[in-house]
Design a protein around this motif. Structure first.
Motif, PDB file in Angstrom:
ATOM      1  N   VAL A  19       6.163 -31.563  45.733  1.00 32.04           N
ATOM      2  CA  VAL A  19       7.313 -31.493  44.525  1.00 32.04           C
ATOM      3  C   VAL A  19       6.797 -30.221  43.490  1.00 32.04           C
ATOM      4  O   VAL A  19       7.845 -29.458  43.149  1.00 32.04           O
ATOM      5  CB  VAL A  19       7.272 -32.633  43.616  1.00 32.04           C
ATOM      6  CG1 VAL A  19       8.076 -32.610  42.345  1.00 32.04           C
ATOM      7  CG2 VAL A  19       7.976 -33.744  44.488  1.00 32.04           C
ATOM      8  N   GLN A  20       5.758 -30.022  43.212  1.00 31.29           N
ATOM      9  CA  GLN A  20       5.495 -28.551  42.398  1.00 31.29           C
ATOM     10  C   GLN A  20       5.834 -27.478  43.152  1.00 31.29           C
ATOM     11  O   GLN A  20       6.449 -26.570  42.581  1.00 31.29           O
ATOM     12  CB  GLN A  20       3.805 -28.840  41.922  1.00 31.29           C
ATOM     13  CG  GLN A  20       3.420 -29.645  41.070  1.00 31.29           C
ATOM     14  CD  GLN A  20       4.014 -29.533  39.694  1.00 31.29           C
ATOM     15  OE1 GLN A  20       4.306 -28.117  39.318  1.00 31.29           O
ATOM     16  NE2 GLN A  20       4.087 -30.481  38.715  1.00 31.29           N
ATOM     17  N   LEU A  21       5.549 -27.298  44.395  1.00 27.64           N
ATOM     18  CA  LEU A  21       6.100 -26.318  45.225  1.00 27.64           C
ATOM     19  C   LEU A  21       7.447 -26.174  45.109  1.00 27.64           C
ATOM     20  O   LEU A  21       7.897 -25.006  45.258  1.00 27.64           O
ATOM     21  CB  LEU A  21       5.195 -26.272  46.389  1.00 27.64           C
ATOM     22  CG  LEU A  21       3.790 -26.054  46.750  1.00 27.64           C
ATOM     23  CD1 LEU A  21       3.077 -26.253  48.044  1.00 27.64           C
ATOM     24  CD2 LEU A  21       3.062 -24.964  45.936  1.00 27.64           C
ATOM     25  N   ALA A  22       8.241 -27.181  45.281  1.00 23.19           N
ATOM     26  CA  ALA A  22       9.641 -27.016  45.555  1.00 23.19           C
ATOM     27  C   ALA A  22      10.233 -26.746  44.249  1.00 23.19           C
ATOM     28  O   ALA A  22      11.360 -25.933  44.278  1.00 23.19           O
ATOM     29  CB  ALA A  22      10.235 -28.653  45.854  1.00 23.19           C
ATOM     30  N   LYS A  23       9.635 -27.078  43.153  1.00 19.06           N
ATOM     31  CA  LYS A  23      10.130 -26.518  42.030  1.00 19.06           C
ATOM     32  C   LYS A  23      10.119 -25.142  41.607  1.00 19.06           C
ATOM     33  O   LYS A  23      10.932 -24.404  41.096  1.00 19.06           O
ATOM     34  CB  LYS A  23       9.531 -26.915  40.757  1.00 19.06           C
ATOM     35  CG  LYS A  23       9.565 -28.580  40.322  1.00 19.06           C
ATOM     36  CD  LYS A  23       8.784 -29.055  39.047  1.00 19.06           C
ATOM     37  CE  LYS A  23       8.824 -30.531  38.994  1.00 19.06           C
ATOM     38  NZ  LYS A  23       7.843 -31.233  38.057  1.00 19.06           N
ATOM     39  N   ALA A  37      -3.131 -28.115  39.984  1.00 21.40           N
ATOM     40  CA  ALA A  37      -4.057 -29.055  39.526  1.00 21.40           C
ATOM     41  C   ALA A  37      -3.995 -29.104  37.978  1.00 21.40           C
ATOM     42  O   ALA A  37      -4.434 -30.514  37.650  1.00 21.40           O
ATOM     43  CB  ALA A  37      -5.505 -28.256  39.831  1.00 21.40           C
ATOM     44  N   LYS A  38      -3.773 -28.410  37.179  1.00 17.75           N
ATOM     45  CA  LYS A  38      -3.685 -28.491  35.725  1.00 17.75           C
ATOM     46  C   LYS A  38      -2.566 -29.549  35.490  1.00 17.75           C
ATOM     47  O   LYS A  38      -2.735 -30.363  34.568  1.00 17.75           O
ATOM     48  CB  LYS A  38      -3.677 -27.044  35.239  1.00 17.75           C
ATOM     49  CG  LYS A  38      -3.450 -27.043  33.626  1.00 17.75           C
ATOM     50  CD  LYS A  38      -3.529 -25.730  32.976  1.00 17.75           C
ATOM     51  CE  LYS A  38      -3.385 -26.072  31.591  1.00 17.75           C
ATOM     52  NZ  LYS A  38      -3.122 -24.795  31.036  1.00 17.75           N
ATOM     53  N   ASP A  39      -1.542 -29.132  36.028  1.00 15.37           N
ATOM     54  CA  ASP A  39      -0.251 -29.783  35.869  1.00 15.37           C
ATOM     55  C   ASP A  39      -0.232 -31.499  36.471  1.00 15.37           C
ATOM     56  O   ASP A  39       0.268 -32.323  35.617  1.00 15.37           O
ATOM     57  CB  ASP A  39       1.049 -29.323  36.419  1.00 15.37           C
ATOM     58  CG  ASP A  39       1.534 -27.938  35.869  1.00 15.37           C
ATOM     59  OD1 ASP A  39       1.168 -27.683  34.808  1.00 15.37           O
ATOM     60  OD2 ASP A  39       2.362 -27.349  36.164  1.00 15.37           O
ATOM     61  N   GLU A  40      -1.094 -31.635  37.278  1.00 12.45           N
ATOM     62  CA  GLU A  40      -1.067 -32.888  38.089  1.00 12.45           C
ATOM     63  C   GLU A  40      -2.283 -33.830  37.760  1.00 12.45           C
ATOM     64  O   GLU A  40      -2.527 -34.820  37.877  1.00 12.45           O
ATOM     65  CB  GLU A  40      -0.766 -32.739  39.468  1.00 12.45           C
ATOM     66  CG  GLU A  40       0.609 -32.228  39.830  1.00 12.45           C
ATOM     67  CD  GLU A  40       1.843 -33.012  39.625  1.00 12.45           C
ATOM     68  OE1 GLU A  40       1.495 -34.521  39.525  1.00 12.45           O
ATOM     69  OE2 GLU A  40       2.654 -32.872  39.369  1.00 12.45           O
TER      70      GLU A  40
END
Length: 139
Positions: A19-23, A37-40
């Motif tokens: 999901v992060q990569l898709a954003k 890593a920081k966001d999740e």
């Protein structure tokens, strides 16, 4: 092979990574695993392990260097939750006798519960195939 009693941490966190990569897929800029890593709230080392099967599947590519990182190269509209589970843990199944790999169950032809488990497994597969990575971004 994944057994569905509960979604594994690997599957859950792998989906979070995708999901992060898709954003950021539309930006054509690689995303560092450190930023993910920081966001999740996950470790970079763990994310390095999670990204490997997605790279092997051809969904994610990497770029080295100062502005390097990872990019989703497969269209998020074509990646289903079923695909994510399958890439990370193999064919999802509710009981081991329904797996498409390995030895067939010797009781399959006379098992009273198999039809019930098959119905449940088909419903799970249908639900997982009905939702894509792009659908998760619409929330």
């Amino acid at each position: 092979m994944a057994f569905f009693g509960e979604i594994s941490a690997k599957e859950h966190n792998g989906l979070r990574l995708l999901v992060q990569l898709a954003k950021t897929a539309h930006t054509n800029q690689p995303l560092s695993l450190g930023a993910v890593a920081k966001d999740e709230g996950l470790s970079t080392k763990y994310l390095e392990q999670l990204v490997r099967p997605f790279r092997a599947a051809g969904w994610v590519d990497s770029a080295r260097g100062r502005h390097g990182g990872y990019q989703l190269v497969k269209d998020p509209r074509t990646i289903t939750l079923y695909d994510v589970v399958r890439v990370l843990d193999g064919e999802p199944t509710v009981v081991s006798c329904l797996t498409t790999r390995g030895v067939a169950c010797p009781l399959a032809d006379r098992c009273p519960s198999q039809r019930g488990w098959q119905t449940i497994q088909q419903a799970i597969h249908q639900s997982l195939r009905a939702m894509t990575l792009a659908d998760l971004l619409k929330v």
